[in-house]
Design a protein around this motif. Structure first.
Motif, short mmCIF file in Angstrom:
data_model
loop_
_atom_site.label_atom_id
_atom_site.label_comp_id
_atom_site.label_asym_id
_atom_site.label_seq_id
_atom_site.Cartn_x
_atom_site.Cartn_y
_atom_site.Cartn_z
N THR A 157 0.84 -1.20 0.00
CA THR A 157 0.00 0.00 0.00
C THR A 157 0.88 1.25 0.00
N TYR A 164 -0.04 5.80 0.21
CA TYR A 164 -1.15 6.76 0.29
C TYR A 164 -0.70 8.18 -0.05
N LEU A 179 -1.13 -0.47 -3.96
CA LEU A 179 -2.55 -0.40 -3.60
C LEU A 179 -2.79 0.85 -2.76
N GLY A 200 -4.96 1.66 -0.51
CA GLY A 200 -5.96 0.92 0.26
C GLY A 200 -6.80 1.87 1.10
N ASP A 201 -8.03 1.44 1.36
CA ASP A 201 -8.83 2.26 2.27
C ASP A 201 -8.37 2.08 3.72
N SER A 202 -7.35 1.22 3.92
CA SER A 202 -6.66 1.16 5.21
C SER A 202 -6.08 2.52 5.56
N ASP A 222 -8.76 1.32 -3.77
CA ASP A 222 -9.94 0.72 -3.14
C ASP A 222 -11.16 1.59 -3.37
N LYS A 250 -10.20 -1.93 -6.58
CA LYS A 250 -10.43 -3.13 -5.76
C LYS A 250 -11.77 -2.98 -5.03
N HIS A 260 -11.68 -8.94 -3.56
CA HIS A 260 -11.16 -9.02 -2.18
C HIS A 260 -12.12 -9.89 -1.38
N VAL A 306 -7.62 -10.53 -3.88
CA VAL A 306 -6.95 -10.52 -2.57
C VAL A 306 -7.68 -11.51 -1.67
N GLU A 318 -7.77 -12.32 2.22
CA GLU A 318 -7.29 -11.77 3.50
C GLU A 318 -7.71 -12.68 4.66
N ILE A 333 -2.92 -11.95 2.16
CA ILE A 333 -2.47 -11.20 3.34
C ILE A 333 -2.99 -12.01 4.52
N VAL A 343 0.43 -9.18 -0.21
CA VAL A 343 0.24 -7.74 -0.01
C VAL A 343 0.38 -7.44 1.48
N VAL A 390 0.31 -3.86 4.33
CA VAL A 390 0.12 -2.42 4.55
C VAL A 390 1.50 -1.83 4.86
O1 KIV Z 1 -7.02 -1.38 2.45
C1 KIV Z 1 -6.04 -2.14 2.34
O2 KIV Z 1 -4.89 -1.78 2.62
C2 KIV Z 1 -6.29 -3.51 1.88
C3 KIV Z 1 -5.18 -4.50 2.00
C4 KIV Z 1 -4.96 -4.87 3.42
C5 KIV Z 1 -5.40 -5.68 1.16
O3 KIV Z 1 -7.36 -3.79 1.45
#
Ligand code: KIV
Length: 258
Positions: A24, A26, A43, A45-47, A85, A115, A139, A182, A184, A205, A215, A217
């Protein structure tokens, strides 16, 4: 001009038995560093809801926030495939809403692929997005946008029935045109079975070593997020400590008049 990794390259990885990493990012700086190391897929990611914005889950993350960060990541990267995401409820209300949001990610933010969390239940949406020329990564397993339904961040697919459901979801996503999935926090044997059963790459993951790719984070990998460390995240660095040391050294020099 440097060619970006494409979804065809990702499929080639699987066809050639070549394991691949995804990470990931951002923001611009992180994206640039990761890209320079040669990570084929970034990625957004919405993380980012947790590790960048300080929310306690991914649920509050909006399309606008994802687009803002995807743009920054795009500016930092030259070669990686950028997957974004689609956040909570941005692809559930109807097909029009789904396609409108998907188009924003590609046109406004410059994402190369999207994703989406879920299997059979969203296969019709996946199919339409793909038909519009936008690649989709699935996912399955622990899908954090459904945390209130799942009742916690825990292993999914433990029983025969739930494992079978995840396998069927993977098949539905492949049939809908997804280019990868993915997996998870699912048991390793289930991830292995899915990886062998479908022809598109799986990216794990907390799903063991048999997936085609892995994958993580970024903040977990480099030891930057200090609120919690998921069990499946191997920490390769201690950036949080290193940042605190640098800030402390700076403060000490300022305070001493140095
Ligand atoms: O949002 C994210 O970082 C994810 C990964 C953990 C796969 O979806």
């Amino acid at each position: 001009m440097i060619n970006r990794i494409s979804i065809l390259d990702v499929q080639e990885f699987k066809n050639n038995g070549e394991k691949f990493p995804m990470l990931t990012a951002y923001d611009y700086t992180t994206s640039k560093l990761i890209d320079q190391v040669g990570v084929p897929i970034i990625l957004v990611g919405d993380s980012l809801g947790q590790v960048v914005l300080g929310y306690d889950s991914t649920i509050p993350v909006t399309v606008d926030e994802m687009i803002y960060h995807t743009k920054a990541v795009g500016r930092g990267s030259e070669r990686s495939l950028i997957v974004s995401d689609m956040p909570f409820m941005s692809y559930h209300i109807g097909l029009d809403q789904t396609l409108h949001n998907a188009a924003r990610f590609v046109q406004e933010a410059g994402a190369n692929a999207l994703k989406l969390e879920g299997g059979k239940a969203i296969a019709d949406k996946v199919k339409r997005i793909v038909e519009c020329g936008i690649p989709v990564m699935g996912h399955l397993g622990l899908t954090p946008q459904s945390i209130n339904q799942l009742g916690g961040y825990k292993l999914q697919g433990k029983t025969f029935d739930t494992a079978e459901q995840i396998l069927e979801d993977a098949i539905a996503l492949e049939e809908a045109g997804a280019f990868s999935i993915v997996l998870e926090v699912v048991p390793e044997p289930l991830a292995k079975l899915i990886t062998e059963h479908i022809s598109i790459p799986t990216i794990g993951i907390g799903a063991g070593k048999f997936c085609d790719g892995q994958v993580q984070v970024y903040h977990d990998l480099v030891g930057l997020f200090i609120d919690f460390y998921p069990k499946h995240a191997k920490r390769y660095g201690k950036l949080a400590d290193s940042i605190k040391e640098s800030v402390e050294a700076y403060c000490n020099e300022v305070r001493s008049g140095e």
